[in-house]
Design a protein around this motif. Structure first.
Motif, PDB file in Angstrom:
ATOM      1  N   SER A 173      -7.485  -0.256 -10.164  1.00 39.50           N
ATOM      2  CA  SER A 173      -7.615  -0.160  -8.710  1.00 39.50           C
ATOM      3  C   SER A 173      -7.658  -1.559  -8.105  1.00 39.50           C
ATOM      4  CB  SER A 173      -8.885   0.600  -8.336  1.00 39.50           C
ATOM      5  OG  SER A 173      -8.793   1.933  -8.780  1.00 39.50           O
ATOM      6  N   TYR A 174      -7.020  -1.697  -6.958  1.00 38.49           N
ATOM      7  CA  TYR A 174      -6.955  -2.963  -6.240  1.00 38.49           C
ATOM      8  C   TYR A 174      -7.293  -2.701  -4.771  1.00 38.49           C
ATOM      9  CZ  TYR A 174      -4.148  -3.979 -10.368  1.00 38.49           C
ATOM     10  OH  TYR A 174      -3.703  -4.109 -11.657  1.00 38.49           O
ATOM     11  N   THR A 175      -8.009  -3.617  -4.161  1.00 42.32           N
ATOM     12  CA  THR A 175      -8.345  -3.491  -2.742  1.00 42.32           C
ATOM     13  C   THR A 175      -7.934  -4.774  -2.033  1.00 42.32           C
ATOM     14  OG1 THR A 175     -10.216  -2.054  -3.261  1.00 42.32           O
ATOM     15  CG2 THR A 175     -10.201  -3.079  -1.088  1.00 42.32           C
ATOM     16  N   LEU A 176      -7.198  -4.603  -0.940  1.00 40.22           N
ATOM     17  CA  LEU A 176      -6.739  -5.724  -0.128  1.00 40.22           C
ATOM     18  C   LEU A 176      -7.118  -5.460   1.319  1.00 40.22           C
ATOM     19  CD1 LEU A 176      -3.550  -4.962  -1.795  1.00 40.22           C
ATOM     20  CD2 LEU A 176      -4.069  -7.365  -1.747  1.00 40.22           C
ATOM     21  N   ARG A 177      -7.270  -6.516   2.077  1.00 34.20           N
ATOM     22  CA  ARG A 177      -7.525  -6.391   3.513  1.00 34.20           C
ATOM     23  C   ARG A 177      -6.358  -7.020   4.246  1.00 34.20           C
ATOM     24  NH1 ARG A 177     -10.992  -4.710   7.311  1.00 34.20           N
ATOM     25  NH2 ARG A 177     -11.611  -6.192   8.908  1.00 34.20           N
ATOM     26  N   ALA A 178      -5.796  -6.279   5.189  1.00 34.67           N
ATOM     27  CA  ALA A 178      -4.650  -6.731   5.973  1.00 34.67           C
ATOM     28  C   ALA A 178      -5.141  -7.672   7.068  1.00 34.67           C
ATOM     29  CB  ALA A 178      -3.914  -5.537   6.564  1.00 34.67           C
TER      30      ALA A 178
END
Length: 166
Positions: free
Chosen positions: A109-114
């Motif tokens: 799982s990967y989490t990014l913020r735009a």
């Protein structure tokens, strides 16, 4: 004495209203942000190239599925690796929660913020697998409107791309 007390009450009411306004103004972008949960599957195509599919049941495509989000949104990617090699998910220019690769048969799982509007390339790793098809487009629109135009680099040369949308 009543007038002073009443005047004091008016000042508290005005101060309370002002503080509520400031809090609402500061919190509103966070309240408007959306969490996008994407499930990608890395697959081997019949010709041996690798590609991303939008689910385990979908066919892998090159380039991978285009992702459209708004500035301030959070992108949560669950990547299942159905290939024979380690693969990952990376967006140069955006902070990723981690860079661990999914081993064959595993899920990461990967989490990014735009954080910044623009057009980005998501890709597998920095080990050349994106040349085999593990890449796609991530488009981050302005929070309150479309991207008018965006400059991106291809092979080191800037190219202006006009993007118009809602």
């Amino acid at each position: 004495m009543k007038e002073q007390f009443f005047g004091f009450k008016q000042n508290i009411t005005a101060l309370t209203a002002f503080l509520l306004f400031v809090i609402a103004l500061l919190v509103s972008p966070m309240a408007m942000a959306t969490v996008h949960k994407l499930n990608f599957t890395a697959k081997t195509l019949p010709n041996g190239q690798l590609g991303y599919a939008s689910s385990s049941d979908a066919e892998a495509v090159i380039p991978g599925p285009a992702v459209f989000v708004k500035q301030g949104d959070t992108i949560q990617v669950t990547l299942t690796n159905n290939t024979a090699v380690d693969v990952g998910f990376n967006v140069p220019g955006l902070m990723n929660s981690h860079s661990a690769k999914a081993k064959p048969g595993e899920t990461q799982s990967y989490t990014l913020r735009a954080t910044k509007p623009g057009t980005y390339v998501y890709r597998g790793n920095d080990n050349g697998k994106e040349l085999l098809g593990l890449f796609g487009a991530l488009i981050i629109d302005k929070r309150n409107g479309p991207i008018d135009s965006q400059s991106c680099k291809t092979l080191g040369d800037p190219i202006n791309i006009g993007i118009h949308g809602n």
